[in-house]
Design a protein around this motif. Structure first.
Motif, mmCIF file in Angstrom:
data_model
loop_
_atom_site.group_PDB
_atom_site.id
_atom_site.type_symbol
_atom_site.label_atom_id
_atom_site.label_comp_id
_atom_site.label_asym_id
_atom_site.label_seq_id
_atom_site.Cartn_x
_atom_site.Cartn_y
_atom_site.Cartn_z
ATOM 1 N N ALA A 26 31.059 61.092 132.495
ATOM 2 C CA ALA A 26 31.519 61.565 133.801
ATOM 3 C C ALA A 26 30.519 61.199 134.897
ATOM 4 N N ILE A 27 29.235 61.218 134.583
ATOM 5 C CA ILE A 27 28.194 60.951 135.577
ATOM 6 C C ILE A 27 27.947 59.453 135.732
ATOM 7 N N VAL A 28 28.020 58.707 134.652
ATOM 8 C CA VAL A 28 27.753 57.256 134.710
ATOM 9 C C VAL A 28 28.910 56.472 134.086
ATOM 10 N N PRO A 29 30.086 56.484 134.735
ATOM 11 C CA PRO A 29 31.248 55.799 134.158
ATOM 12 C C PRO A 29 31.037 54.318 133.858
ATOM 13 N N PRO A 30 30.214 53.586 134.619
ATOM 14 C CA PRO A 30 30.033 52.174 134.253
ATOM 15 C C PRO A 30 29.329 51.993 132.902
ATOM 16 N N ALA A 31 28.646 53.025 132.443
ATOM 17 C CA ALA A 31 27.945 52.952 131.158
ATOM 18 C C ALA A 31 28.591 53.893 130.138
ATOM 19 N N ALA A 32 29.894 54.126 130.290
ATOM 20 C CA ALA A 32 30.600 55.030 129.383
ATOM 21 C C ALA A 32 30.395 54.602 127.934
ATOM 22 N N MET A 33 30.176 55.588 127.086
ATOM 23 C CA MET A 33 29.880 55.331 125.671
ATOM 24 C C MET A 33 31.037 55.741 124.776
ATOM 25 N N ALA A 113 23.198 53.942 141.567
ATOM 26 C CA ALA A 113 22.897 53.980 143.005
ATOM 27 C C ALA A 113 23.901 54.803 143.815
ATOM 28 N N VAL A 114 25.151 54.841 143.408
ATOM 29 C CA VAL A 114 26.139 55.629 144.155
ATOM 30 C C VAL A 114 25.953 57.137 143.959
ATOM 31 N N ASN A 115 25.124 57.528 143.007
ATOM 32 C CA ASN A 115 24.860 58.949 142.745
ATOM 33 C C ASN A 115 23.749 59.423 143.691
ATOM 34 N N GLU A 116 24.129 59.674 144.934
ATOM 35 C CA GLU A 116 23.145 60.086 145.932
ATOM 36 C C GLU A 116 22.466 61.402 145.565
ATOM 37 N N ASP A 117 23.209 62.327 144.945
ATOM 38 C CA ASP A 117 22.598 63.584 144.502
ATOM 39 C C ASP A 117 21.486 63.303 143.496
ATOM 40 N N GLY A 118 21.751 62.403 142.566
ATOM 41 C CA GLY A 118 20.759 62.066 141.548
ATOM 42 C C GLY A 118 19.522 61.415 142.143
#
Length: 150
Positions: A26-33, A113-118
């Motif tokens: 959910a947090i890093v969909p481009p790296a979904a496992m 990078a799009v996770n500005e909160d992170g």
């Protein structure tokens, strides 16, 4: 009465691993496992889940120190509805303590990078950006950060 204190627990068993994978994806969909990829991570890294009562709110990953500099990776992930309540700090502090026990002399993290909160979370804890990059054939930008002082 429901206990709403944060509880952090090491991932044990398939159900908890699936919960960890859910937050990660959910947090890093481009790296979904896939489940198999998550199992491989569980064999190499310390994975933990965070719960508010029985509700899953986040997860973390601690990769053990590597190389001459003994660099560990600590990643705390909190689902958006549960952010800004201290859960990420609790996950991060616990992960950092574990990295120190493993002998880490430096700590890094990686944020989409799009996770500005992170990115704000990492900067508030003393992390400085070391690199921005895209993986071959992909368009998502990743940010590697390093803790200025352990």
């Amino acid at each position: 009465m429901t206990d709403l204190r944060l509880r952090i627990a090491p991932v044990a068993g398939d159900a908890m691993l699936e919960q960890w994978r859910h937050v990660h994806n959910a947090i890093v969909p481009p790296a979904a496992m896939s489940p198999d990829e998550a199992r491989a991570r569980a064999d190499r890294y310390r994975l933990e889940n965070a719960y508010l009562g029985d509700v899953l709110v986040g997860c973390s990953t601690v990769r053990p120190p590597e190389g001459e500099e003994a660099v560990a990776t600590v990643i705390a992930r909190v689902l958006p509805p549960y952010r800004r309540r201290g859960h990420g700090t609790a996950l991060y502090d616990r992960g950092l303590a574990h990295a120190r026990v493993l002998g880490a002399r430096a700590v890094e993290t990686c944020v989409l990078a799009v996770n500005e909160d992170g990115l704000r979370f990492a900067a508030a804890r003393g992390f400085a950006e070391t690199e921005r990059y895209m993986l071959d054939g992909e368009s998502d930008v990743w940010v590697d950060l390093r803790l200025a002082a352990l």
